[in-house]
Structures are given as structure tokens and as C-alpha cells.
Design an enzyme around this catalytic site. Structure first.
Site, short mmCIF file in Angstrom:
data_model
loop_
_atom_site.label_atom_id
_atom_site.label_comp_id
_atom_site.label_asym_id
_atom_site.label_seq_id
_atom_site.Cartn_x
_atom_site.Cartn_y
_atom_site.Cartn_z
CB THR A 185 -0.93 0.04 1.25
OG1 THR A 185 -1.60 -1.19 1.35
CG2 THR A 185 -1.94 1.13 1.18
NE ARG A 213 -7.02 -9.06 2.21
CZ ARG A 213 -6.30 -7.95 2.31
NH1 ARG A 213 -6.08 -7.20 1.25
NH2 ARG A 213 -5.79 -7.58 3.46
N GLY A 215 -9.14 -5.43 1.59
CA GLY A 215 -8.48 -5.04 2.84
C GLY A 215 -9.04 -3.75 3.39
CG ASP A 216 -6.21 -1.36 5.37
OD1 ASP A 216 -5.71 -2.35 4.77
OD2 ASP A 216 -5.60 -0.28 5.51
CB THR A 236 0.61 0.93 5.14
OG1 THR A 236 1.34 -0.20 4.63
CG2 THR A 236 1.55 1.72 6.06
N GLY A 237 -0.40 -1.97 6.17
CA GLY A 237 -0.14 -3.19 6.94
C GLY A 237 -1.23 -4.20 6.66
N GLY A 239 -4.45 -5.67 6.25
CA GLY A 239 -5.76 -5.04 6.18
C GLY A 239 -6.75 -5.61 7.17
N1 GLY Z 1 -3.29 -2.71 3.71
C1 GLY Z 1 -3.74 -3.16 2.46
C2 GLY Z 1 -4.40 -4.44 2.48
O1 GLY Z 1 -4.31 -5.21 3.44
O2 GLY Z 1 -5.04 -4.74 1.50
#
Ligand code: GLY
Length: 317
Positions: A185, A213, A215-216, A236-237, A239
Site C-alpha cells: 500500500t 479479498r 483489505g482496509d 498500511t499493513g 488489512g
Molecule cells: N493494507 C492493504 C491491504 O491489506 O489490503
């Protein structure tokens, strides 16, 4: 108000990215990554120095990283376990307190430009799948050119390590962390000369993710959040951990309680670790233009520009 912009190029195991790139003979080095985040921060700052808005500064900073081929976003987005490019992005304007997240995109080279465009054209908060791709096409946004050598190198790196079979689709946490969190990210937060604050992120998602899938990154309050008069944050990390901890709304909430950006970020990551056992990073600017970049992963390249001076960091100290 003195404008400030801070960017990150993704928290995670950058040593694995460099290892995979070296094996494939790709020129992806620490120096180039630091150069990439500095260039992105300078691009955002130029918008602010010319009187532009925080939202546009965040967009331009992220677009530079999306187009660089150095980060897991835009052209070099990580591939799903099915080998597809499936991107997410989001942006929030602290003045209007509105946000747009776009998800599961295949079409645009710059997902952040679609999110920015939709911020002015719709009141919806989340748009996804082929419908969002169609909008990107209809608005004439540049098309993605397909899997990038960096993404293919990371895909092969993951495939060599994955235990094959249905397990890769199970969302197995340990597997996700082992294969997925390898430089994740990009994001930016800015405050402009009028004191308006914005935050945004863009990603290919976790490396070798289950197709579909999310994420965040497209979710306001998880991947990004901004409120005028308080501050903004971009995460970032992993999600799944960021979503379950509502990381950026939590961090902005701590700013509202009066914590400084560094303390707000640290407290947010402590809660995330306690609730989920996960790892992440976050960049923050408060309404006075104070900033911080905090992370509990191996590394997170970041850069900030304030008073025209650029500062950057990479590894955890
Ligand atoms: N931080 C981005 C994801 O997990 O997709």
C-alpha cells in the site's frame, strides 16, 4: 497555515521485496524506494505551495507512487493467488467530511484518480467491481497495463513459499503474514494553507491474496481518515488487522482527545496489536501541521515535506 504533506510507501518486510527483486534482476533498491517516497511528497507539496487543496495534494502524491513501478499500488500492484491485478483505494476530504473508497478494480492505472473524481461526482462512499471499472473507463482514466515485473517477482516469491492447495484461499492468518505483508500500500496525508486536511491510500492488496479479498484501503476509518480541525491519518499493513481495529478513525480520535501525532499513532498500533496481534504503520498530521510516521513492522518508507524541506525514513529503529 504552513502546508505539510507526508507519504508512506507501505509497511512490511521490505527485505523480502529486495530479495525477490534481486533474484529477478530488478532495480528495486532501498535508495530507489526512498527516492520514490521523496518524489511523491515533493509532488504533493508542489500542489500545496501553488495554493492547491489538501485533497489534490494527496491525489498527486499517491499518483506518483502508483505510476513508479516501485510500490504495491497502481502499475506494480501485487497479484492475487489467481495472478490478477485487483486494486483498492480511498480518499477522504476533512473539509466536507466525505470519503470515497473504490475496490476490486482492474481497469485504472491510478485508482486514486478514480476515488478523487468520484469525491466530486457522487455522494456514495464505496464503489466497486466492474461498475467502478466502467466509470474509470467512461471518465477516460488511463488504463492499467497488466501484471508488472515487480508484481510478478513478488508473486513467484510467494508461490515458492506457499503450501499449495485450498489453504491459500482460507485467509489463514499466518500464511497471509508470511506471504502477503511484503511492502504494502501507499498513502498520503496533507494539510493545505487554509487548514484543510485530507488523507488517502492505494493498494494492490496483500500479495497472493484470495481473489475478491478486500483489505482496509477502500474503507474510511480503517485505511484512511481526515477531519478538519483535528487531523488525518493513512494506514498500511495487514488489512484484516487494520479493519478490525478501525485504526485511522481511532488515531484521529486520539488526536481529538489532545494527543500529539506520535503518541496517537503509537497508541493506535498498541491497540491494534492487542486486539488482533497484527502489524501495521500509520502516517499522521494534526491541525497544527505536526506530523508522525509510526510502524511496528520491519520497515515503512516515508517522507514528509514541511517548509519546503524533505525528510525521510525507512527501517524500524
Ligand atoms: N493494507 C492493504 C491491504 O491489506 O489490503
Amino acid at each position: 497555515m504552513k502546508p505539510v504533506v507526508i507519504v508512506h510507501g507501505g509497511a512490511g518486510r521490505w527485505s523480502a521485496v529486495f530479495e525477490a527483486a534481486r533474484k529477478k534482476g530488478l532495480d528495486i533498491t532501498e535508495e530507489r524506494i526512498i527516492g520514490g517516497v521523496k518524489e511523491a511528497a515533493m509532488a504533493g507539496y508542489r500542489v500545496l505551495a501553488n495554493g492547491g487543496s489538501a485533497v489534490d495534494a494527496v491525489t498527486e502524491a499517491i499518483a506518483v507512487m502508483e505510476g513508479s513501478g516501485l510500490f504495491n499500488a497502481g502499475v506494480a500492484s501485487a497479484l492475487s493467488a489467481g495472478g490478477e491485478v485487483l486494486m483498492d483505494a480511498g480518499i477522504m476530504d476533512g473539509l466536507s467530511r466525505r470519503a470515497v473508497g473504490v475496490l476490486c478494480l482492474r481497469y485504472p492505472k491510478h485508482p486514486i484518480r478514480l476515488a478523487r473524481l468520484l469525491l466530486s461526482k457522487t455522494t456514495h462512499v464505496m464503489l466497486g467491481c466492474e461498475y467502478a471499472d466502467r466509470l474509470a473507463m467512461e471518465y477516460g482514466l488511463e488504463k492499467h497495463s497488466g501484471p508488472h515485473p515487480r508484481a510478478l517477482a513478488m508473486y513467484e516469491w510467494a508461490r515458492e513459499r506457499a503450501r499449495m492447495g485450498d489453504e491459500r484461499y482460507s485467509g489463514n492468518r499466518e500464511l497471509l503474514e508470511r506471504l502477503g505483508l511484503v511492502g504494502d500500500t501507499v498513502g498520503a496525508v496533507a494539510i493545505d494553507s487554509r487548514g484543510n486536511i485530507a488523507a488517502g491510500v492505494s493498494t494492490g492488496g496483500t500479495n497472493y491474496k484470495v481473489p475478491g479479498r478486500i483489505g482496509d484501503s477502500p474503507v474510511p476509518g480503517a485505511g484512511y481518515y481526515a477531519l478538519n480541525g483535528v487531523g488525518g491519518a493513512a494506514a498500511t499493513g495487514l488489512g484484516e488487522a487494520i479493519l478490525l481495529a478501525s485504526l485511522t478513525s481511532r488515531v484521529v480520535g486520539y488526536l481529538e482527545e489532545g494527543l500529539a501525532p506520535e503518541s496517537a499513532g503509537r497508541r493506535g498500533l498498541e491497540v491494534l496489536s492487542r486486539l488482533t496481534g497484527g502489524e501495521a504503520g500509520v502516517i499522521i498530521i494534526d491541525s497544527r501541521g505536526e506530523y508522525a510516521a509510526v510502524f511496528n513492522t520491519e520497515a515503512m518508507p516515508w517522507a514528509v515535506v514541511k517548509d519546503g524541506i524533505v525528510e525521510a525514513g525507512f527501517w524500524r529503529r
